[in-house]
Write an enzyme that holds these catalytic residues in place. Structure first.
Site, PDB file in Angstrom:
ATOM      1  N   LYS A   1       7.753  -2.319  -6.534  1.00 31.99           N
ATOM      2  CA  LYS A   1       8.389  -3.470  -7.153  1.00 31.99           C
ATOM      3  C   LYS A   1       7.830  -3.718  -8.563  1.00 31.99           C
ATOM      4  O   LYS A   1       6.902  -3.040  -8.994  1.00 31.99           O
ATOM      5  CB  LYS A   1       8.222  -4.693  -6.248  1.00 31.99           C
ATOM      6  CG  LYS A   1       8.852  -4.519  -4.846  1.00 31.99           C
ATOM      7  CD  LYS A   1      10.327  -4.196  -4.902  1.00 31.99           C
ATOM      8  CE  LYS A   1      11.124  -4.493  -3.642  1.00 31.99           C
ATOM      9  NZ  LYS A   1      10.770  -3.787  -2.408  1.00 31.99           N
TER      10      LYS A   1
HETATM   11  C1  PLP Z   1      11.346  -4.377  -0.983  1.00 33.05           C
HETATM   12  C2  PLP Z   1      12.361  -5.308  -0.453  1.00 33.05           C
HETATM   13  C3  PLP Z   1      12.147  -6.105   0.671  1.00 33.05           C
HETATM   14  C4  PLP Z   1      10.918  -5.990   1.510  1.00 33.05           C
HETATM   15  O1  PLP Z   1       9.742  -6.126   0.799  1.00 33.05           O
HETATM   16  P1  PLP Z   1       8.369  -5.658   1.500  1.00 33.05           P
HETATM   17  O2  PLP Z   1       7.327  -6.310   0.661  1.00 33.05           O
HETATM   18  O3  PLP Z   1       8.355  -4.175   1.456  1.00 33.05           O
HETATM   19  O4  PLP Z   1       8.399  -6.179   2.886  1.00 33.05           O
HETATM   20  C5  PLP Z   1      13.121  -6.990   1.067  1.00 33.05           C
HETATM   21  N1  PLP Z   1      14.266  -7.096   0.385  1.00 33.05           N
HETATM   22  C6  PLP Z   1      14.525  -6.364  -0.701  1.00 33.05           C
HETATM   23  C7  PLP Z   1      15.799  -6.563  -1.426  1.00 33.05           C
HETATM   24  C8  PLP Z   1      13.585  -5.434  -1.147  1.00 33.05           C
HETATM   25  O5  PLP Z   1      13.861  -4.675  -2.212  1.00 33.05           O
END
Ligand code: PLP
Length: 374
Positions: free
Chosen positions: A182
């Site tokens: 992210k």
């Molecule tokens: C990455 C992501 C998640 C989950 O995030 P984690 O921290 O990996 O649990 C949920 N929704 C979206 C749209 C994502 O891109």
């Protein structure tokens, strides 16, 4: 030439030193750094209460529990997202109701959303795909009209804005992700922005076994909580990243613009919405013109790999996964999400990329596509 992945975290030496300091401190799990991270995140979103978790998945599931959502309730969401978005709805025993996406924004189609609302609808769970914000004014107008909670899956949109206001600084419950891919990371991690201290206290219980501790050291458990607290090791990474987040996002916007300048428009790629003010360009995702290509997406990705370039797929429409087909979803239910899900590719975009990297990707895309274009 080095392999260019589609994303890579950017960690500076200060962050690495801060992690080392935690390792030497004798306190590894949730402690002073996690609290400091929560304070810094709260300041970043205008002072609202924030609690950190070990993932955004945990934050979303806790948000649904705080909103009191469970069996018999419907939650409206998008079929075009990481599958965590809908899995958390199933995890609390509620029913995901998908609404197809808008072809331009690739986010949930707000023109079709109200038609999906039933007497059992309790919440809206929108996603800012690739960090492009869903229209918050229209979204919350719908929520108010139908008395619905909103749980924003802002996992991809850390640091993005709506009409000059940071996501998280407004609205209902907002979840961000600090997964390694992210825009800012803590290795794994996430947080939830809450409305008030009561919600924050419930959030603290739900993330750690339901435990509350009194000042005199006694404890009680009055709700079933899980185990999703964030370590101080992760919090130290997150603190270092949060300091750089606005700079990271500015760099991403710049690099995305470079793609618009340098990608050959005669290759038939469908480019994402050229929006450079509000979104954070979490990903750069053209759609392949598959009906004009003599190769599959898989073959395209293989050829790019041979050029030394990583290409991702984010995401196939999730209602077509077995788990969701078993719940009655089928091909054709959400044709726009299905079409985008079949043709989308994620090209490299991360803050440490150089202008020459963008050029290299654009040239490789042209070399791969030109000979197979009909
Ligand atoms: C990455 C992501 C998640 C989950 O995030 P984690 O921290 O990996 O649990 C949920 N929704 C979206 C749209 C994502 O891109």
């Amino acid at each position: 030439m080095d392999f260019l992945p589609f994303t890579r975290p950017c960690l500076d030496e200060d962050t690495i030193a801060a992690v080392t300091a935690v390792l030497r401190s004798g306190w590894l799990t949730t402690g002073p750094k996690a609290r400091e991270f929560e304070g810094a995140l709260s300041a970043y979103v205008g002072g609202r209460p924030v609690r950190v978790m070990n993932s955004a998945t945990a934050a979303l599931e806790i948000a649904l529990r705080i909103a009191g959502i469970g069996p018999g309730d419907e939650v409206i969401t998008t079929p075009l997202s990481w599958v965590a978005t809908a899995n958390v709805i199933l995890a609390v025993g509620a029913t995901p109701v998908f609404v197809d996406v808008d072809r331009e924004s690739r986010n949930i189609d707000l023109n079709r959303l109200e038609a999906a609302i039933t007497p059992r609808t309790r919440a809206l769970l929108p996603v800012d795909l690739a960090g492009l914000p869903v229209d918050r004014d229209r979204l919350y107008a719908i929520a108010r009209r139908h008395d619905l909670r909103v749980i924003e899956d802002a996992a991809q949109s850390c640091g993005a804005q709506w009409q000059g206001r940071r996501l998280g600084s407004m609205g209902d419950l907002v979840a961000f992700s600090f997964h390694a891919n992210k825009n800012m990371t803590s290795g794994e991690g996430g947080c939830l922005v809450l409305n008030d201290e009561n919600e924050a206290r419930l959030c603290e219980k739900l993330r750690l076994q339901g435990v509350t501790r009194a000042a005199d050291g006694t404890m009680d458990v009055d709700v079933l909580g899980g185990k999703s607290n964030l370590t101080d090791i992760a919090a130290a990474i997150g603190l270092g990243q949060l300091r750089q987040l606005d700079g990271f996002n500015a760099r991403r916007r710049y690099l995305a613009r470079q793609y618009f300048v340098h990608l050959d428009r005669t290759l038939g790629l469908e480019l994402p919405l050229p929006e450079f003010e509000q979104g954070n360009w979490h990903m750069f995702q053209p759609l392949l013109p598959l009906d004009r290509l003599r190769i599959t997406r898989g073959a395209f990705i293989e050829s790019m790999r041979a050029e030394g370039i990583g290409v991702g797929v984010h995401y196939p429409a999730m209602h077509l996964f077995t788990l969701y087909r078993q719940r009655g979803f089928a091909v054709g239910d959400f044709p726009v999400a299905e079409d985008i899900g079949q043709r989308t590719i994620t090209l490299p975009l991360f803050p440490a990329m150089q202008d020459a990297d963008v050029l290299r990707v654009c040239e490789a895309v042209a070399r791969v596509l030109r000979p197979v274009l009909v």
